[in-house]
Design a protein around this motif. Structure first.
Motif, mmCIF file in Angstrom:
data_model
loop_
_atom_site.group_PDB
_atom_site.id
_atom_site.type_symbol
_atom_site.label_atom_id
_atom_site.label_comp_id
_atom_site.label_asym_id
_atom_site.label_seq_id
_atom_site.Cartn_x
_atom_site.Cartn_y
_atom_site.Cartn_z
ATOM 1 N N VAL A 17 -44.768 83.205 -33.074
ATOM 2 C CA VAL A 17 -43.983 83.032 -31.853
ATOM 3 C C VAL A 17 -43.172 81.736 -31.936
ATOM 4 C CG1 VAL A 17 -44.146 82.581 -29.363
ATOM 5 C CG2 VAL A 17 -45.482 84.439 -30.389
ATOM 6 N N SER A 18 -43.800 80.676 -32.361
ATOM 7 C CA SER A 18 -43.123 79.382 -32.464
ATOM 8 C C SER A 18 -41.976 79.420 -33.458
ATOM 9 C CB SER A 18 -44.118 78.289 -32.850
ATOM 10 O OG SER A 18 -45.071 78.136 -31.818
ATOM 11 N N MET A 19 -42.165 80.068 -34.596
ATOM 12 C CA MET A 19 -41.100 80.169 -35.593
ATOM 13 C C MET A 19 -39.899 80.915 -35.029
ATOM 14 S SD MET A 19 -43.175 80.659 -39.249
ATOM 15 C CE MET A 19 -42.392 82.200 -39.481
ATOM 16 N N VAL A 20 -40.150 82.029 -34.371
ATOM 17 C CA VAL A 20 -39.052 82.811 -33.789
ATOM 18 C C VAL A 20 -38.304 81.979 -32.749
ATOM 19 C CG1 VAL A 20 -38.498 84.818 -32.341
ATOM 20 C CG2 VAL A 20 -40.110 85.057 -34.250
ATOM 21 N N LEU A 21 -39.040 81.273 -31.915
ATOM 22 C CA LEU A 21 -38.400 80.458 -30.885
ATOM 23 C C LEU A 21 -37.594 79.306 -31.488
ATOM 24 C CD1 LEU A 21 -41.300 80.373 -28.283
ATOM 25 C CD2 LEU A 21 -39.133 81.616 -28.075
ATOM 26 N N ARG A 22 -38.148 78.653 -32.489
ATOM 27 C CA ARG A 22 -37.438 77.524 -33.111
ATOM 28 C C ARG A 22 -36.154 77.992 -33.801
ATOM 29 N NH1 ARG A 22 -43.105 75.524 -34.306
ATOM 30 N NH2 ARG A 22 -43.348 73.836 -32.791
ATOM 31 N N VAL A 23 -36.206 79.138 -34.455
ATOM 32 C CA VAL A 23 -35.004 79.701 -35.076
ATOM 33 C C VAL A 23 -33.933 79.957 -34.012
ATOM 34 C CG1 VAL A 23 -34.111 81.811 -36.178
ATOM 35 C CG2 VAL A 23 -36.121 80.679 -37.108
ATOM 36 N N ASN A 24 -34.375 80.268 -32.802
ATOM 37 C CA ASN A 24 -33.457 80.534 -31.691
ATOM 38 C C ASN A 24 -33.181 79.284 -30.846
ATOM 39 O OD1 ASN A 24 -32.715 83.524 -31.569
ATOM 40 N ND2 ASN A 24 -34.893 83.542 -32.069
ATOM 41 N N HIS A 25 -33.428 78.116 -31.431
ATOM 42 C CA HIS A 25 -33.059 76.819 -30.845
ATOM 43 C C HIS A 25 -33.848 76.436 -29.597
ATOM 44 C CE1 HIS A 25 -29.881 77.010 -33.777
ATOM 45 N NE2 HIS A 25 -29.508 78.173 -33.284
ATOM 46 N N PHE A 26 -35.128 76.744 -29.592
ATOM 47 C CA PHE A 26 -36.019 76.292 -28.533
ATOM 48 C C PHE A 26 -36.909 75.195 -29.085
ATOM 49 C CE2 PHE A 26 -35.016 80.555 -27.074
ATOM 50 C CZ PHE A 26 -34.873 80.381 -25.704
ATOM 51 N N GLU A 27 -37.247 74.258 -28.234
ATOM 52 C CA GLU A 27 -38.278 73.278 -28.556
ATOM 53 C C GLU A 27 -39.596 73.903 -28.124
ATOM 54 O OE1 GLU A 27 -39.797 68.869 -27.205
ATOM 55 O OE2 GLU A 27 -37.724 69.441 -26.782
ATOM 56 N N VAL A 28 -40.585 73.907 -28.985
ATOM 57 C CA VAL A 28 -41.836 74.611 -28.723
ATOM 58 C C VAL A 28 -43.005 73.634 -28.677
ATOM 59 C CG1 VAL A 28 -43.410 76.404 -29.537
ATOM 60 C CG2 VAL A 28 -40.949 76.674 -29.883
ATOM 61 N N VAL A 29 -43.850 73.808 -27.665
ATOM 62 C CA VAL A 29 -45.107 73.089 -27.572
ATOM 63 C C VAL A 29 -46.196 74.148 -27.614
ATOM 64 C CG1 VAL A 29 -46.569 71.628 -26.131
ATOM 65 C CG2 VAL A 29 -44.092 71.219 -26.231
ATOM 66 N N GLU A 30 -47.135 74.005 -28.527
ATOM 67 C CA GLU A 30 -48.205 74.985 -28.701
ATOM 68 C C GLU A 30 -49.511 74.492 -28.083
ATOM 69 O OE1 GLU A 30 -48.724 76.407 -32.722
ATOM 70 O OE2 GLU A 30 -46.609 76.053 -33.168
ATOM 71 N N ALA A 31 -50.262 75.441 -27.533
ATOM 72 C CA ALA A 31 -51.598 75.147 -27.013
ATOM 73 C C ALA A 31 -52.535 76.253 -27.473
ATOM 74 C CB ALA A 31 -51.578 75.054 -25.494
ATOM 75 N N ALA A 32 -53.713 75.867 -27.981
ATOM 76 C CA ALA A 32 -54.670 76.816 -28.532
ATOM 77 C C ALA A 32 -55.633 77.389 -27.494
ATOM 78 C CB ALA A 32 -55.463 76.174 -29.662
ATOM 79 N N ASN A 33 -55.599 76.850 -26.273
ATOM 80 C CA ASN A 33 -56.489 77.369 -25.233
ATOM 81 C C ASN A 33 -55.893 77.076 -23.859
ATOM 82 O OD1 ASN A 33 -57.387 74.663 -24.368
ATOM 83 N ND2 ASN A 33 -58.478 74.643 -26.335
#
Length: 135
Positions: A17-33
């Motif tokens: 999900v993060s890779m797809v978003l970054r390719v589409n010029h989004f800044e991504v913050v991930e959370a595991a829970n």
């Protein structure tokens, strides 16, 4: 650059999900829970959240409801491996949540983000149905 919070307990799903978003010029913050996701949500500004419905130790709908308590019209994409997310329509606090069933393709995720962030009337949206051309 628009910021997106991705909350999913499966590292491979978060990464995709993060890779797809970054390719589409989004800044991504991930959370595991859920706890980490809600902490990020409370301490920062996001334009969208992508929330897994079945998080280890909690229900993703609880996370969504807490987000909506703070920002009622906050754009959210709910992802799940379940075959049906029709019950989302029955909960007013979950109106306008875009539902995306796992496994999904990058194009379906991109469409879900577009649908979630555009102005629309109340009610949930099913991305695969909305896409029409996406099998």
């Amino acid at each position: 650059m628009p910021r997106v919070l991705v909350i999913d307990d499966q590292p491979d799903v978060r990464t995709m999900v993060s890779m797809v978003l970054r390719v589409n010029h989004f800044e991504v913050v991930e959370a595991a829970n859920a706890a980490a996701g809600l902490q990020e949500f409370e301490s920062s500004v996001f334009e969208l959240a992508i929330v897994d419905i079945f998080l280890q130790g909690t229900n993703g709908f609880e996370v969504i409801m807490k987000m909506r308590e703070r920002i009622p019209d906050f754009p959210i994409v709910a992802i799940s491996g379940m075959t049906m997310l029709d019950f989302v329509n029955e909960t007013p606090e979950l109106s306008n949540v875009v539902c995306l069933q796992k496994p999904f393709r990058p194009a379906e995720l991109t469409l879900a983000v577009e649908v979630a962030t555009r102005p629309r009337s109340s009610g949930t949206a099913d991305v695969k149905a909305a896409a029409g051309t996406i099998p």
